[in-house]
Scaffold this active site. Sequence first.
Site, PDB file in Angstrom:
ATOM      1  N   GLY A   1       0.816  -1.204   0.000  1.00 40.61           N
ATOM      2  CA  GLY A   1       0.000   0.000   0.000  1.00 40.61           C
ATOM      3  C   GLY A   1       0.845   1.246   0.000  1.00 40.61           C
ATOM      4  O   GLY A   1       2.034   1.214   0.297  1.00 40.61           O
TER       5      GLY A   1
ATOM      6  N   PRO B   1       2.488   4.933   0.964  1.00 37.43           N
ATOM      7  CA  PRO B   1       3.100   5.346   2.224  1.00 37.43           C
ATOM      8  C   PRO B   1       2.095   6.005   3.164  1.00 37.43           C
ATOM      9  O   PRO B   1       1.162   6.671   2.714  1.00 37.43           O
ATOM     10  CB  PRO B   1       4.184   6.331   1.800  1.00 37.43           C
ATOM     11  CG  PRO B   1       4.023   6.561   0.357  1.00 37.43           C
ATOM     12  CD  PRO B   1       3.105   5.553  -0.192  1.00 37.43           C
TER      13      PRO B   1
ATOM     14  N   THR C   1      -0.118   4.699   5.104  1.00 37.49           N
ATOM     15  CA  THR C   1      -1.442   4.118   5.265  1.00 37.49           C
ATOM     16  C   THR C   1      -1.522   3.190   6.472  1.00 37.49           C
ATOM     17  O   THR C   1      -2.539   2.554   6.689  1.00 37.49           O
ATOM     18  CB  THR C   1      -1.850   3.339   4.007  1.00 37.49           C
ATOM     19  OG1 THR C   1      -0.741   2.576   3.561  1.00 37.49           O
ATOM     20  CG2 THR C   1      -2.286   4.287   2.926  1.00 37.49           C
ATOM     21  N   GLY C   2      -0.435   3.092   7.210  1.00 40.52           N
ATOM     22  CA  GLY C   2      -0.509   2.336   8.455  1.00 40.52           C
ATOM     23  C   GLY C   2       0.061   0.927   8.379  1.00 40.52           C
ATOM     24  O   GLY C   2      -0.304   0.085   9.192  1.00 40.52           O
TER      25      GLY C   2
ATOM     26  N   THR D   1       3.266  -0.028   8.880  1.00 44.32           N
ATOM     27  CA  THR D   1       4.109  -0.216  10.056  1.00 44.32           C
ATOM     28  C   THR D   1       3.253  -0.339  11.304  1.00 44.32           C
ATOM     29  O   THR D   1       3.496  -1.179  12.166  1.00 44.32           O
ATOM     30  CB  THR D   1       5.063   0.990  10.212  1.00 44.32           C
ATOM     31  OG1 THR D   1       5.625   1.295   8.947  1.00 44.32           O
ATOM     32  CG2 THR D   1       6.152   0.683  11.207  1.00 44.32           C
TER      33      THR D   1
ATOM     34  N   HIS E   1     -16.517   9.097 -14.238  1.00 44.68           N
ATOM     35  CA  HIS E   1     -15.702   8.189 -15.037  1.00 44.68           C
ATOM     36  C   HIS E   1     -15.840   6.757 -14.514  1.00 44.68           C
ATOM     37  O   HIS E   1     -16.148   5.834 -15.269  1.00 44.68           O
ATOM     38  CB  HIS E   1     -14.239   8.663 -14.970  1.00 44.68           C
ATOM     39  CG  HIS E   1     -13.269   7.817 -15.731  1.00 44.68           C
ATOM     40  ND1 HIS E   1     -12.638   8.254 -16.866  1.00 44.68           N
ATOM     41  CD2 HIS E   1     -12.807   6.569 -15.505  1.00 44.68           C
ATOM     42  CE1 HIS E   1     -11.831   7.311 -17.307  1.00 44.68           C
ATOM     43  NE2 HIS E   1     -11.906   6.262 -16.497  1.00 44.68           N
ATOM     44  N   GLU E   2     -15.649   6.615 -13.219  1.00 44.05           N
ATOM     45  CA  GLU E   2     -15.726   5.266 -12.650  1.00 44.05           C
ATOM     46  C   GLU E   2     -17.145   4.715 -12.722  1.00 44.05           C
ATOM     47  O   GLU E   2     -17.344   3.530 -12.958  1.00 44.05           O
ATOM     48  CB  GLU E   2     -15.241   5.258 -11.196  1.00 44.05           C
ATOM     49  CG  GLU E   2     -13.774   5.654 -11.011  1.00 44.05           C
ATOM     50  CD  GLU E   2     -12.821   4.833 -11.872  1.00 44.05           C
ATOM     51  OE1 GLU E   2     -13.155   3.673 -12.172  1.00 44.05           O
ATOM     52  OE2 GLU E   2     -11.778   5.369 -12.256  1.00 44.05           O
TER      53      GLU E   2
ATOM     54  N   HIS F   1     -17.627   3.203 -16.091  1.00 46.96           N
ATOM     55  CA  HIS F   1     -17.103   1.841 -16.165  1.00 46.96           C
ATOM     56  C   HIS F   1     -18.070   0.862 -15.513  1.00 46.96           C
ATOM     57  O   HIS F   1     -18.393  -0.186 -16.071  1.00 46.96           O
ATOM     58  CB  HIS F   1     -15.772   1.742 -15.401  1.00 46.96           C
ATOM     59  CG  HIS F   1     -14.600   2.303 -16.127  1.00 46.96           C
ATOM     60  ND1 HIS F   1     -14.272   1.949 -17.401  1.00 46.96           N
ATOM     61  CD2 HIS F   1     -13.643   3.175 -15.725  1.00 46.96           C
ATOM     62  CE1 HIS F   1     -13.171   2.587 -17.763  1.00 46.96           C
ATOM     63  NE2 HIS F   1     -12.768   3.349 -16.756  1.00 46.96           N
TER      64      HIS F   1
ATOM     65  N   ASP G   1      -6.884   3.537 -19.961  1.00 48.94           N
ATOM     66  CA  ASP G   1      -7.962   2.759 -20.574  1.00 48.94           C
ATOM     67  C   ASP G   1      -7.690   2.599 -22.066  1.00 48.94           C
ATOM     68  O   ASP G   1      -7.842   1.516 -22.621  1.00 48.94           O
ATOM     69  CB  ASP G   1      -9.308   3.478 -20.405  1.00 48.94           C
ATOM     70  CG  ASP G   1      -9.691   3.632 -18.942  1.00 48.94           C
ATOM     71  OD1 ASP G   1      -9.117   2.914 -18.115  1.00 48.94           O
ATOM     72  OD2 ASP G   1     -10.562   4.474 -18.647  1.00 48.94           O
TER      73      ASP G   1
HETATM   74  P1  ADP Z   1       3.378   3.181   6.472  1.00 54.63           P
HETATM   75  O1  ADP Z   1       4.211   2.193   7.217  1.00 54.63           O
HETATM   76  O2  ADP Z   1       2.257   2.545   5.702  1.00 54.63           O
HETATM   77  O3  ADP Z   1       4.135   4.146   5.647  1.00 54.63           O
HETATM   78  P2  ADP Z   1       2.808   4.088   9.104  1.00 54.63           P
HETATM   79  O4  ADP Z   1       2.302   2.843   9.697  1.00 54.63           O
HETATM   80  O5  ADP Z   1       4.212   4.445   9.408  1.00 54.63           O
HETATM   81  O6  ADP Z   1       2.608   4.077   7.538  1.00 54.63           O
HETATM   82  O7  ADP Z   1       1.829   5.263   9.491  1.00 54.63           O
HETATM   83  C1  ADP Z   1       2.283   6.496   9.899  1.00 54.63           C
HETATM   84  C2  ADP Z   1       1.386   7.087  10.935  1.00 54.63           C
HETATM   85  O8  ADP Z   1       0.126   7.407  10.392  1.00 54.63           O
HETATM   86  C3  ADP Z   1       1.089   6.140  12.062  1.00 54.63           C
HETATM   87  O9  ADP Z   1       2.072   6.215  13.030  1.00 54.63           O
HETATM   88  C4  ADP Z   1      -0.252   6.648  12.563  1.00 54.63           C
HETATM   89  O10 ADP Z   1      -0.085   7.726  13.448  1.00 54.63           O
HETATM   90  C5  ADP Z   1      -0.902   7.169  11.318  1.00 54.63           C
HETATM   91  N1  ADP Z   1      -1.820   6.175  10.743  1.00 54.63           N
HETATM   92  C6  ADP Z   1      -1.719   5.615   9.526  1.00 54.63           C
HETATM   93  N2  ADP Z   1      -2.724   4.766   9.294  1.00 54.63           N
HETATM   94  C7  ADP Z   1      -3.483   4.760  10.408  1.00 54.63           C
HETATM   95  C8  ADP Z   1      -4.670   4.049  10.787  1.00 54.63           C
HETATM   96  N3  ADP Z   1      -5.282   3.184   9.967  1.00 54.63           N
HETATM   97  N4  ADP Z   1      -5.163   4.296  12.017  1.00 54.63           N
HETATM   98  C9  ADP Z   1      -4.573   5.156  12.844  1.00 54.63           C
HETATM   99  N5  ADP Z   1      -3.463   5.836  12.552  1.00 54.63           N
HETATM  100  C10 ADP Z   1      -2.911   5.661  11.336  1.00 54.63           C
HETATM  101 ZN    ZN Z   2     -11.013   4.421 -16.588  1.00 51.03          ZN
END
Ligand code: ADP
Ligand code: ZN
Length: 693
Positions: free
Chosen positions: A252, A254, A256-257, A259, A474-475, A478, A550
């Site tokens: 996913g 960067p 997005t959680g 880690t 657009h979506e 589709h 597309d």
């Molecule tokens: P990645 O590893 O995907 O780049 P991280 O896990 O390091 O992202 O996320 C960075 C910070 O963003 C986390 O420490 C948190 O504070 C916040 N965060 C990201 N996604 C979430 C989530 N789903 N719920 C709560 N906090 C989130």
């Molecule tokens: Zn399209």
Amino acid sequence: MAKENRQFKEMNQEKGGAPKKGPKFNIYWIYAIVAVILLSAQFMRFSPDLSKTSKQEFINKMLIQGDVERMDIVKNKDRIRVYIKPDSLRKDFYVSRFKKDLSKEKAKVTGVPLFEFEVVDLKSFNDELKDIYAANPALTKVPDNPVSDPEWFGPVFNTVLSLLFIIGAWVLLMRKMGGAGPGGGGAGGIFNIGKSKATLFDKGAKVNITFADVAGLDEAKVEVMEIVDFLKNPKKYTSLGGKIPKGALLVGPPGTGKTLLAKAMAGEAQVPFFSLSGSDFVEMFVGVGASRVRDLFKQAREKAPCIIFIDEIDAIGRARGRNAIMSNDERENTLNQLLVEMDGFGGDTGIIILAATNRPDVLDTALLRPGRFDRQISIDKPDVKGREAILKVHLQPIKVSETLDLHKLAEQTPGFAGADIANVCNEAALIAARKGKEAVDMSDFQDAIDRVIGGLEKKNKIIAPHEKSIIAYHEAGHAICGWFLEHAYPLLKVTIVPRGTAALGYAQYTPTEQYLYNTDQLMDQICMTLGGRAAEEIFFGKISTGAANDLQQITRIAYSMVTAYGMNKKVGNVSFYDPSQENTFTKPYSEETGKIIDEEVRGIIDAAYQRTLDLLREKKHEVEVLAKELLDKEVLHKSDVEVLIGKRPFEEKKLLEIEAETISVPAAENQDTTVSGADKTDSSNLAEPSANA
Ligand code: ADP
Ligand code: ZN
């Protein structure tokens, strides 16, 4: 600020606070020693601040004038050092020579040689002197005493000095490379160069992040639940002879959680958590990466059961040897070592390796084989609901005003990742504090969002409202095409949440497998793929660049139909597909045939576009309904669509008929490309990158 940060601090303290045993070797001693040596060298070697002169000048300007007090004859160097009578120093010659009258500083000049010159041969110099004294009887003979400079000093000293310097530089380098991270202090250094830099969050420090701290990501949580369960209770699984997954890939964008989720897994299972970034492995020195991998696994084995988390695995996991010139041996060695280690431990060791990447497509296929990272857990940017949940998590430690409307905030942050939302919350609190407010209110959040968008615009895709509605239509185009075309794939979900770097939205279809397509199916596929552009034209009267991808796909399909599958009457049952790909420059057909092919491809696409336009005009209302709902919810699943516009007409039949949908279509341009159902970006989903606007 946020709960998580606090935990980070604790962990860091744990990490850095542990007392280092063993003798401390302080690098600054080396600096001090070198400095002292340099200084004393300055003194010893150059302290006679000698002015250079020549033999001729010495004789004419000093000796004959009677200014010379005495001389040192440096025998081993054929040099003469000259002492001048202090009183003579007020003469113009010396004053201009030294740019001041040194006779006034007697203390400084008595007993100090002031000039030096070289002679070719001491003996002939002596003879010359004798001649001078003979010719000038008035001149008193200048006393001379033979001396010799310490021969060893210069060269030996130089060698030692440069050696010291090199060692110093080396030590410094080693320290930098092997250095333990922040707070690691002197623990790193020469001897630790191959040690992994994995930061260990031990059970003692406790990863006290749990799934409750991870908002949204419900599907991913379900998927990782099994792993957590295994770590908690390995016997339950192994006693039945089952094989436990060794690794999972979190895919996913960067922030997005990924880690966070990995850490939460460790927290839930109460096991140690090793975290390391892929780029940490890649160092300047050959072999370091591989030895770091070895060390990491050694540490992990000692702490098992545990979780190893490798961030940015693409830094080491890129496909090997695709390009001979660009190949990177060190990275390959590191990757090989990683594969060896992963194969080396059995499933019952209790080590789970999680890796995160944004680019699963560039990874070496060896990494994705069974027994390695054979599970992919996709973590997308959050939709409105997800963003609201994340907001809730990050607002916990913040004092917010009661008028705060979370849903509205979530709506205002399309395309934000979790990290961006965390950032917004933090910014809002700072802004409110600066204004001296009691609680953070809506306007602070608005400002914070603006500020974060400003920062994001440069590096990320943030969607403006008017663009969002184009994407939605657009979506929806589709999706509606897929819904009402008999041979198109059953829709799974359609979303306008941006995904990765390329897609602004996508429609996802039931992943099935199919190896044979008939003309009807390909035609419907082309229509469905054109649905996005057609909807833009119908509803906005103009088209955008969002359909580039597309168009690429349908062009490929249409060319394949004509040149490879014999699906065109005019061109006939011929296939120009060249699997060996040898004829890159010559086309296997005549120029006339080439023209016909081009015309026919155009014909197919034009007809398909017209058909798509007709269909969407007929279903204009449905498109509108879907698009509006998309704008509101951002994600629509099949069931949502059914509620909105009714069941898909051919559903029952479809399920019996279609088994599959991926097919390897040899492309017309002598390129072995995989054409998938419609819009495909990864192996499990048919995702539709709709725009690169
Ligand atoms: P990645 O590893 O995907 O780049 P991280 O896990 O390091 O992202 O996320 C960075 C910070 O963003 C986390 O420490 C948190 O504070 C916040 N965060 C990201 N996604 C979430 C989530 N789903 N719920 C709560 N906090 C989130
Ligand atoms: Zn399209």
